[in-house]
Design a protein around this motif. Structure first.
Motif, PDB file in Angstrom:
ATOM      1  N   GLY A  40      27.774  40.811  45.593  1.00 43.20           N
ATOM      2  CA  GLY A  40      27.307  39.820  44.757  1.00 43.20           C
ATOM      3  C   GLY A  40      28.288  38.633  44.324  1.00 43.20           C
ATOM      4  O   GLY A  40      29.228  38.581  44.702  1.00 43.20           O
ATOM      5  N   VAL A  41      27.587  37.564  43.486  1.00 38.18           N
ATOM      6  CA  VAL A  41      28.237  36.659  43.054  1.00 38.18           C
ATOM      7  C   VAL A  41      29.720  36.942  42.252  1.00 38.18           C
ATOM      8  O   VAL A  41      30.626  36.191  42.613  1.00 38.18           O
ATOM      9  CB  VAL A  41      27.305  35.542  42.431  1.00 38.18           C
ATOM     10  CG1 VAL A  41      28.094  34.105  41.952  1.00 38.18           C
ATOM     11  CG2 VAL A  41      26.060  35.229  43.369  1.00 38.18           C
ATOM     12  N   THR A  42      29.533  37.972  41.640  1.00 36.66           N
ATOM     13  CA  THR A  42      30.749  38.146  40.793  1.00 36.66           C
ATOM     14  C   THR A  42      31.795  38.801  41.752  1.00 36.66           C
ATOM     15  O   THR A  42      32.850  38.393  41.709  1.00 36.66           O
ATOM     16  CB  THR A  42      30.323  39.286  39.972  1.00 36.66           C
ATOM     17  OG1 THR A  42      30.090  40.352  40.298  1.00 36.66           O
ATOM     18  CG2 THR A  42      29.346  38.901  38.714  1.00 36.66           C
ATOM     19  N   ASP A  43      31.462  39.427  42.843  1.00 36.36           N
ATOM     20  CA  ASP A  43      32.456  39.876  43.880  1.00 36.36           C
ATOM     21  C   ASP A  43      33.093  38.884  44.746  1.00 36.36           C
ATOM     22  O   ASP A  43      34.308  38.827  44.672  1.00 36.36           O
ATOM     23  CB  ASP A  43      31.741  40.787  44.965  1.00 36.36           C
ATOM     24  CG  ASP A  43      31.144  41.984  44.326  1.00 36.36           C
ATOM     25  OD1 ASP A  43      31.906  42.674  43.551  1.00 36.36           O
ATOM     26  OD2 ASP A  43      30.103  42.223  44.794  1.00 36.36           O
ATOM     27  N   ALA A  63      33.487  35.790  43.297  1.00 35.59           N
ATOM     28  CA  ALA A  63      34.257  35.177  42.019  1.00 35.59           C
ATOM     29  C   ALA A  63      35.489  35.948  41.920  1.00 35.59           C
ATOM     30  O   ALA A  63      36.702  35.260  41.712  1.00 35.59           O
ATOM     31  CB  ALA A  63      33.532  35.093  40.907  1.00 35.59           C
ATOM     32  N   ALA A  64      35.513  37.300  41.937  1.00 35.74           N
ATOM     33  CA  ALA A  64      36.808  38.066  41.881  1.00 35.74           C
ATOM     34  C   ALA A  64      37.624  37.972  43.037  1.00 35.74           C
ATOM     35  O   ALA A  64      38.688  37.868  42.809  1.00 35.74           O
ATOM     36  CB  ALA A  64      36.483  39.599  41.544  1.00 35.74           C
ATOM     37  N   THR A 111      44.243  32.235  33.347  1.00 33.12           N
ATOM     38  CA  THR A 111      43.295  33.024  33.988  1.00 33.12           C
ATOM     39  C   THR A 111      43.637  33.551  35.208  1.00 33.12           C
ATOM     40  O   THR A 111      43.515  35.006  35.773  1.00 33.12           O
ATOM     41  CB  THR A 111      41.898  32.546  34.061  1.00 33.12           C
ATOM     42  OG1 THR A 111      41.670  31.829  32.719  1.00 33.12           O
ATOM     43  CG2 THR A 111      41.001  33.276  34.634  1.00 33.12           C
ATOM     44  N   THR A 124      45.072  37.496  36.306  1.00 35.57           N
ATOM     45  CA  THR A 124      44.018  38.190  37.366  1.00 35.57           C
ATOM     46  C   THR A 124      45.120  39.099  38.113  1.00 35.57           C
ATOM     47  O   THR A 124      44.392  40.406  38.372  1.00 35.57           O
ATOM     48  CB  THR A 124      43.614  37.268  38.411  1.00 35.57           C
ATOM     49  OG1 THR A 124      42.801  36.274  37.728  1.00 35.57           O
ATOM     50  CG2 THR A 124      42.900  37.820  39.431  1.00 35.57           C
ATOM     51  N   ASP A 137      44.966  42.567  36.522  1.00 31.45           N
ATOM     52  CA  ASP A 137      43.627  43.412  36.511  1.00 31.45           C
ATOM     53  C   ASP A 137      43.720  44.417  37.760  1.00 31.45           C
ATOM     54  O   ASP A 137      42.784  45.191  38.035  1.00 31.45           O
ATOM     55  CB  ASP A 137      42.572  42.455  36.889  1.00 31.45           C
ATOM     56  CG  ASP A 137      42.181  41.518  35.877  1.00 31.45           C
ATOM     57  OD1 ASP A 137      42.765  42.040  34.541  1.00 31.45           O
ATOM     58  OD2 ASP A 137      41.619  40.602  36.122  1.00 31.45           O
ATOM     59  N   ARG A 194      36.739  47.545  43.893  1.00 28.62           N
ATOM     60  CA  ARG A 194      36.314  46.793  44.984  1.00 28.62           C
ATOM     61  C   ARG A 194      37.382  47.201  46.157  1.00 28.62           C
ATOM     62  O   ARG A 194      38.356  46.550  46.065  1.00 28.62           O
ATOM     63  CB  ARG A 194      36.560  45.339  44.275  1.00 28.62           C
ATOM     64  CG  ARG A 194      35.416  44.827  43.570  1.00 28.62           C
ATOM     65  CD  ARG A 194      35.450  43.183  43.041  1.00 28.62           C
ATOM     66  NE  ARG A 194      34.240  42.879  42.342  1.00 28.62           N
ATOM     67  CZ  ARG A 194      34.381  42.490  41.173  1.00 28.62           C
ATOM     68  NH1 ARG A 194      35.480  42.563  40.475  1.00 28.62           N
ATOM     69  NH2 ARG A 194      33.475  42.136  40.475  1.00 28.62           N
TER      70      ARG A 194
END
Length: 189
Positions: A55-58, A60-61, A82, A86, A89, A110
């Motif tokens: 998805g879009v969040t993948d 972005a990550a 930010t 990262t 994370d 992921r």
């Protein structure tokens, strides 16, 4: 783990080159523009995205990790908080290996990003990460693996970026020398 070549390819999924060579201008661009583009990139490199569709969040990550790694390569102390956070994370753990040893593992949910972080961590531990660099040419910034004997290479290719920089420096030095010569002649007359 994946190879450092895959990491180099990952870092170059953003192309920041803006120079012109032989009349052809490089146009900067982003290769990870959609979940499908990310899925295609992963498939070509044999990386799995797991059981769920991307998805879009993948995306972005993935871009956030790439940005943080690129900033780490240039030790950007003024980097976006930010981006540098990262990297936090992805906590590293030691887990038993099938061979009876230990290996570095990351479990972010992921799998493709875990493989990238595990490879980077392993290369840091072996000292290979110090040879992964961004080209010193400000209009290039292409990631490359430095194969020079002493490990102090600065340009992705000597034939392109190195030559352009050395030519630029030579011309600036010649211009300065010519200005100094003219200045001396004027002051002598």
């Amino acid at each position: 783990m994946v190879s450092l070549q895959v990491i180099e390819d990952f870092l170059n999924t953003v192309d920041e080159r803006t120079f012109t060579r032989h009349g052809e201008s490089h146009v900067p661009g982003e290769r990870l523009t959609s979940p499908q583009a990310l899925a295609d990139w992963l498939a070509v490199r044999g990386l799995t995205s797991g059981d769920t569709p991307l998805g879009v969040t993948d995306v972005a990550a993935t871009i956030a990790l790439r940005t943080a790694l690129r900033q780490a390569l240039v030790a950007d102390a003024g980097a976006d908080v930010t981006a540098t956070s990262t990297l936090r994370d992805y906590p590293l753990r030691l887990v038993p290996d099938v061979s009876g040893g230990l290996r570095i593992a990351v479990t972010s949910g992921r799998p493709w990003l875990d493989a990238i972080v595990e490879t980077v961590a392993g290369s840091v531990a072996k000292g290979d990460w110090a040879r992964v660099k961004l080209c010193a040419a400000p209009d290039c910034r292409w990631a490359f693996y430095d194969v020079s004997r002493n490990g102090r290479g600065r340009w992705c290719t000597m034939e392109v970026c190195g030559n352009r920089q050395k030519t630029r420096t030579y011309r600036q030095r010649r211009q300065h020398d010519n200005e100094m010569t003219v200045s001396r002649r004027v002051s002598q007359s």
